[in-house]
Design a protein around this motif. Structure first.
Motif, short mmCIF file in Angstrom:
data_model
loop_
_atom_site.label_atom_id
_atom_site.label_comp_id
_atom_site.label_asym_id
_atom_site.label_seq_id
_atom_site.Cartn_x
_atom_site.Cartn_y
_atom_site.Cartn_z
N GLY A 107 -69.68 -20.74 19.28
CA GLY A 107 -70.08 -19.38 18.98
C GLY A 107 -68.92 -18.50 18.56
N LEU A 108 -67.71 -18.87 18.95
CA LEU A 108 -66.54 -18.10 18.56
C LEU A 108 -66.38 -18.11 17.04
N ALA A 109 -66.55 -19.26 16.41
CA ALA A 109 -66.46 -19.33 14.95
C ALA A 109 -67.52 -18.45 14.31
N SER B 164 -70.39 -19.66 6.66
CA SER B 164 -71.66 -20.13 7.22
C SER B 164 -71.67 -20.06 8.74
N GLY B 165 -70.49 -20.13 9.35
CA GLY B 165 -70.40 -20.12 10.80
C GLY B 165 -70.64 -21.48 11.42
N ASP B 166 -71.04 -22.44 10.61
CA ASP B 166 -71.30 -23.79 11.13
C ASP B 166 -70.05 -24.65 11.13
N GLU B 167 -69.07 -24.25 10.38
CA GLU B 167 -67.85 -25.04 10.23
C GLU B 167 -66.90 -24.77 11.39
N ASN B 168 -66.16 -25.80 11.79
CA ASN B 168 -65.11 -25.64 12.79
C ASN B 168 -63.90 -25.05 12.08
N LEU B 169 -63.78 -23.74 12.11
CA LEU B 169 -62.72 -23.06 11.37
C LEU B 169 -61.36 -23.30 12.01
N ASP C 173 -69.02 -13.57 11.48
CA ASP C 173 -69.83 -12.36 11.49
C ASP C 173 -68.96 -11.13 11.25
N GLU C 174 -67.80 -11.09 11.90
CA GLU C 174 -66.88 -9.96 11.73
C GLU C 174 -66.38 -9.88 10.28
N ILE C 175 -66.03 -11.02 9.72
CA ILE C 175 -65.54 -11.05 8.34
C ILE C 175 -66.64 -10.61 7.39
N THR C 176 -67.84 -11.11 7.60
CA THR C 176 -68.98 -10.74 6.74
C THR C 176 -69.26 -9.25 6.85
N TRP C 177 -69.21 -8.72 8.08
CA TRP C 177 -69.40 -7.28 8.28
C TRP C 177 -68.35 -6.48 7.51
N TYR C 178 -67.10 -6.90 7.63
CA TYR C 178 -66.01 -6.20 6.93
C TYR C 178 -66.23 -6.23 5.42
#
Length: 98
Positions: free
Chosen positions: A21-23, A60-65, A28-33
């Motif tokens: 969920g951290l990724a 996508s948030g699904d990737e292990n960033l 989400d923060e980047i998309t919001w910005y």
């Protein structure tokens, strides 16, 4: 990158999120910005020198960033990320106060 986006999830939902969920929270923060500054995914791709498809994968948030990938996104956006650590009990109180 002092992001102040507010989620519509309860404190309990955020605290019980799995480690991946951290990724999602970071993306989400980047998309919001990006939304706040009217930066499209195509714009970000051009700034990063990657394909729009790669940006979609990252956001996508699904990737292990990796930290390197997050750093590349933040550099391209001309931002920085502020990271604060709180104990779970303190975080629940902070989130409920919003």
């Amino acid at each position: 990158m002092g992001l102040r986006r507010q989620k519509d999830r309860s404190a309990e939902e955020r605290l019980s999120a799995e480690p991946g969920g951290l990724a999602q929270e970071i993306t989400d923060e980047i998309t919001w910005y990006m939304r706040q500054h009217k930066i499209s995914r195509a714009d970000l791709a051009a700034l990063m020198g990657v394909s729009p498809g790669r940006v979609s994968q990252i956001l996508s948030g699904d990737e292990n960033l990796t930290l390197r990938t997050v750093g590349a996104v933040l550099d391209a956006l001309g931002t920085r990320f502020e990271f604060n650590l709180h104990g779970l009990e303190a975080t629940a109180v902070l989130l409920d106060d919003r």
